[in-house]
Design a protein around this motif. Structure first.
Motif, PDB file in Angstrom:
ATOM      1  N   ARG A   1      21.517  -1.697  11.793  1.00  0.00           N
ATOM      2  CA  ARG A   1      20.789  -0.677  11.047  1.00  0.00           C
ATOM      3  C   ARG A   1      19.770  -1.370  10.153  1.00  0.00           C
ATOM      4  NH1 ARG A   1      21.545   1.706   5.859  1.00  0.00           N
ATOM      5  NH2 ARG A   1      20.678   3.789   5.769  1.00  0.00           N
ATOM      6  N   ALA A   2      18.571  -0.878  10.150  1.00  0.00           N
ATOM      7  CA  ALA A   2      17.532  -1.425   9.284  1.00  0.00           C
ATOM      8  C   ALA A   2      16.800  -0.266   8.622  1.00  0.00           C
ATOM      9  CB  ALA A   2      16.553  -2.275  10.086  1.00  0.00           C
ATOM     10  N   VAL A   3      16.537  -0.395   7.347  1.00  0.00           N
ATOM     11  CA  VAL A   3      15.777   0.607   6.612  1.00  0.00           C
ATOM     12  C   VAL A   3      14.575  -0.109   6.010  1.00  0.00           C
ATOM     13  CG1 VAL A   3      15.769   2.220   4.679  1.00  0.00           C
ATOM     14  CG2 VAL A   3      17.830   1.941   6.048  1.00  0.00           C
ATOM     15  N   ARG A   4      13.396   0.389   6.377  1.00  0.00           N
ATOM     16  CA  ARG A   4      12.178  -0.209   5.832  1.00  0.00           C
ATOM     17  C   ARG A   4      11.347   0.888   5.185  1.00  0.00           C
ATOM     18  NH1 ARG A   4       9.997  -3.812  10.622  1.00  0.00           N
ATOM     19  NH2 ARG A   4      10.786  -2.117  11.870  1.00  0.00           N
ATOM     20  N   GLU A   5      10.892   0.590   3.993  1.00  0.00           N
ATOM     21  CA  GLU A   5      10.120   1.552   3.225  1.00  0.00           C
ATOM     22  C   GLU A   5       8.891   0.867   2.657  1.00  0.00           C
ATOM     23  OE1 GLU A   5      12.906   2.959   0.304  1.00  0.00           O
ATOM     24  OE2 GLU A   5      14.285   3.695   1.816  1.00  0.00           O
ATOM     25  N   ALA A   6       7.768   1.539   2.736  1.00  0.00           N
ATOM     26  CA  ALA A   6       6.527   1.017   2.179  1.00  0.00           C
ATOM     27  C   ALA A   6       5.939   2.071   1.258  1.00  0.00           C
ATOM     28  CB  ALA A   6       5.549   0.675   3.298  1.00  0.00           C
ATOM     29  N   GLU A   7       5.500   1.634   0.093  1.00  0.00           N
ATOM     30  CA  GLU A   7       4.898   2.549  -0.873  1.00  0.00           C
ATOM     31  C   GLU A   7       3.417   2.220  -0.988  1.00  0.00           C
ATOM     32  OE1 GLU A   7       6.441   4.355  -4.981  1.00  0.00           O
ATOM     33  OE2 GLU A   7       6.073   2.198  -5.043  1.00  0.00           O
ATOM     34  N   GLY A   8       2.596   3.252  -1.054  1.00  0.00           N
ATOM     35  CA  GLY A   8       1.162   3.061  -1.163  1.00  0.00           C
ATOM     36  C   GLY A   8       0.468   4.394  -1.317  1.00  0.00           C
ATOM     37  N   LEU A   9      -0.714   4.523  -0.733  1.00  0.00           N
ATOM     38  CA  LEU A   9      -1.480   5.759  -0.830  1.00  0.00           C
ATOM     39  C   LEU A   9      -1.763   6.301   0.561  1.00  0.00           C
ATOM     40  CD1 LEU A   9      -4.089   4.756  -3.552  1.00  0.00           C
ATOM     41  CD2 LEU A   9      -2.149   6.295  -3.822  1.00  0.00           C
ATOM     42  N   CYS A  10      -1.551   7.612   0.736  1.00  0.00           N
ATOM     43  CA  CYS A  10      -1.871   8.271   1.997  1.00  0.00           C
ATOM     44  C   CYS A  10      -3.402   8.347   2.119  1.00  0.00           C
ATOM     45  CB  CYS A  10      -1.240   9.675   2.049  1.00  0.00           C
ATOM     46  SG  CYS A  10      -2.007  10.883   0.963  1.00  0.00           S
ATOM     47  N   PRO A  11      -3.924   8.694   3.289  1.00  0.00           N
ATOM     48  CA  PRO A  11      -5.381   8.744   3.462  1.00  0.00           C
ATOM     49  C   PRO A  11      -6.103   9.637   2.438  1.00  0.00           C
ATOM     50  CG  PRO A  11      -4.297   8.854   5.581  1.00  0.00           C
ATOM     51  CD  PRO A  11      -3.219   8.933   4.542  1.00  0.00           C
ATOM     52  N   ALA A  12      -5.547  10.812   2.163  1.00  0.00           N
ATOM     53  CA  ALA A  12      -6.206  11.732   1.221  1.00  0.00           C
ATOM     54  C   ALA A  12      -6.218  11.180  -0.198  1.00  0.00           C
ATOM     55  CB  ALA A  12      -5.518  13.105   1.257  1.00  0.00           C
ATOM     56  N   CYS A  13      -5.098  10.626  -0.622  1.00  0.00           N
ATOM     57  CA  CYS A  13      -5.018  10.078  -1.983  1.00  0.00           C
ATOM     58  C   CYS A  13      -5.844   8.806  -2.122  1.00  0.00           C
ATOM     59  CB  CYS A  13      -3.556   9.837  -2.374  1.00  0.00           C
ATOM     60  SG  CYS A  13      -2.606  11.373  -2.543  1.00  0.00           S
ATOM     61  N   ALA A  14      -5.893   7.986  -1.070  1.00  0.00           N
ATOM     62  CA  ALA A  14      -6.713   6.775  -1.097  1.00  0.00           C
ATOM     63  C   ALA A  14      -8.182   7.150  -1.206  1.00  0.00           C
ATOM     64  CB  ALA A  14      -6.453   5.944   0.149  1.00  0.00           C
ATOM     65  N   GLU A  15      -8.592   8.191  -0.490  1.00  0.00           N
ATOM     66  CA  GLU A  15      -9.981   8.637  -0.536  1.00  0.00           C
ATOM     67  C   GLU A  15     -10.315   9.190  -1.926  1.00  0.00           C
ATOM     68  OE1 GLU A  15     -12.467  12.156   1.530  1.00  0.00           O
ATOM     69  OE2 GLU A  15     -11.416  10.806   2.921  1.00  0.00           O
TER      70      GLU A  15
ATOM     71  N   ALA B   1      14.944   3.182  14.602  1.00  0.00           N
ATOM     72  CA  ALA B   1      15.043   2.572  13.278  1.00  0.00           C
ATOM     73  C   ALA B   1      13.791   3.002  12.520  1.00  0.00           C
ATOM     74  CB  ALA B   1      15.118   1.058  13.397  1.00  0.00           C
ATOM     75  N   PRO B   2      13.915   3.931  11.606  1.00  0.00           N
ATOM     76  CA  PRO B   2      12.717   4.463  10.952  1.00  0.00           C
ATOM     77  C   PRO B   2      12.099   3.519   9.929  1.00  0.00           C
ATOM     78  CG  PRO B   2      14.663   5.442  10.010  1.00  0.00           C
ATOM     79  CD  PRO B   2      15.131   4.579  11.142  1.00  0.00           C
ATOM     80  N   ILE B   3      10.816   3.695   9.775  1.00  0.00           N
ATOM     81  CA  ILE B   3      10.054   3.076   8.696  1.00  0.00           C
ATOM     82  C   ILE B   3       9.494   4.246   7.897  1.00  0.00           C
ATOM     83  CG2 ILE B   3       7.985   1.777   8.090  1.00  0.00           C
ATOM     84  CD1 ILE B   3       8.288   0.249  10.677  1.00  0.00           C
ATOM     85  N   PHE B   4       9.569   4.173   6.581  1.00  0.00           N
ATOM     86  CA  PHE B   4       9.070   5.261   5.749  1.00  0.00           C
ATOM     87  C   PHE B   4       7.840   4.807   4.982  1.00  0.00           C
ATOM     88  CE2 PHE B   4      13.632   5.916   6.250  1.00  0.00           C
ATOM     89  CZ  PHE B   4      13.594   7.117   6.927  1.00  0.00           C
ATOM     90  N   LEU B   5       6.770   5.579   5.107  1.00  0.00           N
ATOM     91  CA  LEU B   5       5.524   5.335   4.397  1.00  0.00           C
ATOM     92  C   LEU B   5       5.461   6.368   3.277  1.00  0.00           C
ATOM     93  CD1 LEU B   5       3.261   4.922   7.561  1.00  0.00           C
ATOM     94  CD2 LEU B   5       4.508   3.145   6.298  1.00  0.00           C
ATOM     95  N   ILE B   6       5.559   5.920   2.057  1.00  0.00           N
ATOM     96  CA  ILE B   6       5.699   6.799   0.893  1.00  0.00           C
ATOM     97  C   ILE B   6       4.423   6.748   0.061  1.00  0.00           C
ATOM     98  CG2 ILE B   6       7.074   7.266  -1.171  1.00  0.00           C
ATOM     99  CD1 ILE B   6       9.288   5.450   0.223  1.00  0.00           C
ATOM    100  N   CYS B   7       3.774   7.900  -0.101  1.00  0.00           N
ATOM    101  CA  CYS B   7       2.570   7.956  -0.931  1.00  0.00           C
ATOM    102  C   CYS B   7       2.998   8.075  -2.390  1.00  0.00           C
ATOM    103  CB  CYS B   7       1.676   9.138  -0.547  1.00  0.00           C
ATOM    104  SG  CYS B   7       0.173   9.200  -1.555  1.00  0.00           S
ATOM    105  N   ARG B   8       2.585   7.120  -3.200  1.00  0.00           N
ATOM    106  CA  ARG B   8       2.982   7.104  -4.610  1.00  0.00           C
ATOM    107  C   ARG B   8       2.249   8.152  -5.437  1.00  0.00           C
ATOM    108  NH1 ARG B   8      -1.053   4.699  -7.320  1.00  0.00           N
ATOM    109  NH2 ARG B   8      -2.307   3.154  -6.221  1.00  0.00           N
ATOM    110  N   ALA B   9       1.167   8.714  -4.897  1.00  0.00           N
ATOM    111  CA  ALA B   9       0.392   9.704  -5.641  1.00  0.00           C
ATOM    112  C   ALA B   9       0.871  11.131  -5.379  1.00  0.00           C
ATOM    113  CB  ALA B   9      -1.090   9.569  -5.316  1.00  0.00           C
ATOM    114  N   CYS B  10       1.048  11.493  -4.110  1.00  0.00           N
ATOM    115  CA  CYS B  10       1.405  12.887  -3.792  1.00  0.00           C
ATOM    116  C   CYS B  10       2.854  13.042  -3.330  1.00  0.00           C
ATOM    117  CB  CYS B  10       0.459  13.454  -2.731  1.00  0.00           C
ATOM    118  SG  CYS B  10       0.640  12.720  -1.093  1.00  0.00           S
ATOM    119  N   ASP B  11       3.586  11.950  -3.228  1.00  0.00           N
ATOM    120  CA  ASP B  11       5.006  11.941  -2.850  1.00  0.00           C
ATOM    121  C   ASP B  11       5.278  12.327  -1.406  1.00  0.00           C
ATOM    122  OD1 ASP B  11       5.875  11.084  -5.369  1.00  0.00           O
ATOM    123  OD2 ASP B  11       5.951  13.143  -6.107  1.00  0.00           O
TER     124      ASP B  11
END
Length: 158
Positions: free
Chosen positions: A142-156, A105-115
């Motif tokens: 079935r479960a779909v989980r998505e989180a939006e935020g900043l990846c390490p490079a964009c956060a830095e 069951a995937p979890i998606f980590l989505i960077c809002r800055a670099c996509d």
């Protein structure tokens, strides 16, 4: 959890491994891994970001593999149905699966800055979602989980 999209890595090797694994699974499952299906998976693997069907269709059109939306949608349907790709609900887009070796069951980590998008694994029967389902007698299929935020490079950089 794989954070490969957020780290430097051998990207050509990443693509080659993904295609080889999908081809092997297709052979084992007696599925047709057509040229178009393979190319759509390569397109998804070529970027560590979710892509819309029309973005994929633009690439296929440029390469002479099809110019009508059903070409992309049929390939994406095959890839998602067989676990080679996932649909990112929030973005109405698709991403190649990076955990072909097991059902998950995937979890998606989505960077809002670099996509960029990272696929992580999770067990929906555990944690808050699993506890809520258990309390109500619900069986998660079935479960779909998505989180939006900043990846390490964009956060830095921010």
């Amino acid at each position: 959890m794989s954070s490969q999209a957020f780290e430097k890595h051998d990207h050509q090797g990443c693509i080659a491994e993904g295609i080889a694994a999908a081809a092997q699974l297709c052979a084992e499952r007696n599925l047709q891994f057509t040229k178009t299906r393979q190319r759509v998976l390569e397109i998804l693997l070529s970027e560590h970001k979710a892509m819309g069907a029309y973005e994929i269709l633009d690439v296929l059109r440029e390469e002479g593999l099809g110019s009508q939306p059903p070409v992309a949608y049929r390939a994406l349907e095959f890839l998602t149905k067989n676990g080679f790709a996932h649909r990112i609900e929030r973005l109405n887009a698709f991403i190649a699966c990076t955990h072909l070796e097991n059902g998950h069951a995937p979890i998606f980590l989505i960077c809002r800055a670099c996509d960029r998008v990272v696929e992580a694994e999770a067990d929906p029967s555990k944690g808050e979602l699993g506890r809520a389902a258990k309390r109500s007698g619900f069986r998660i299929e079935r479960a779909v989980r998505e989180a939006e935020g900043l990846c390490p490079a964009c956060a830095e950089a921010a």
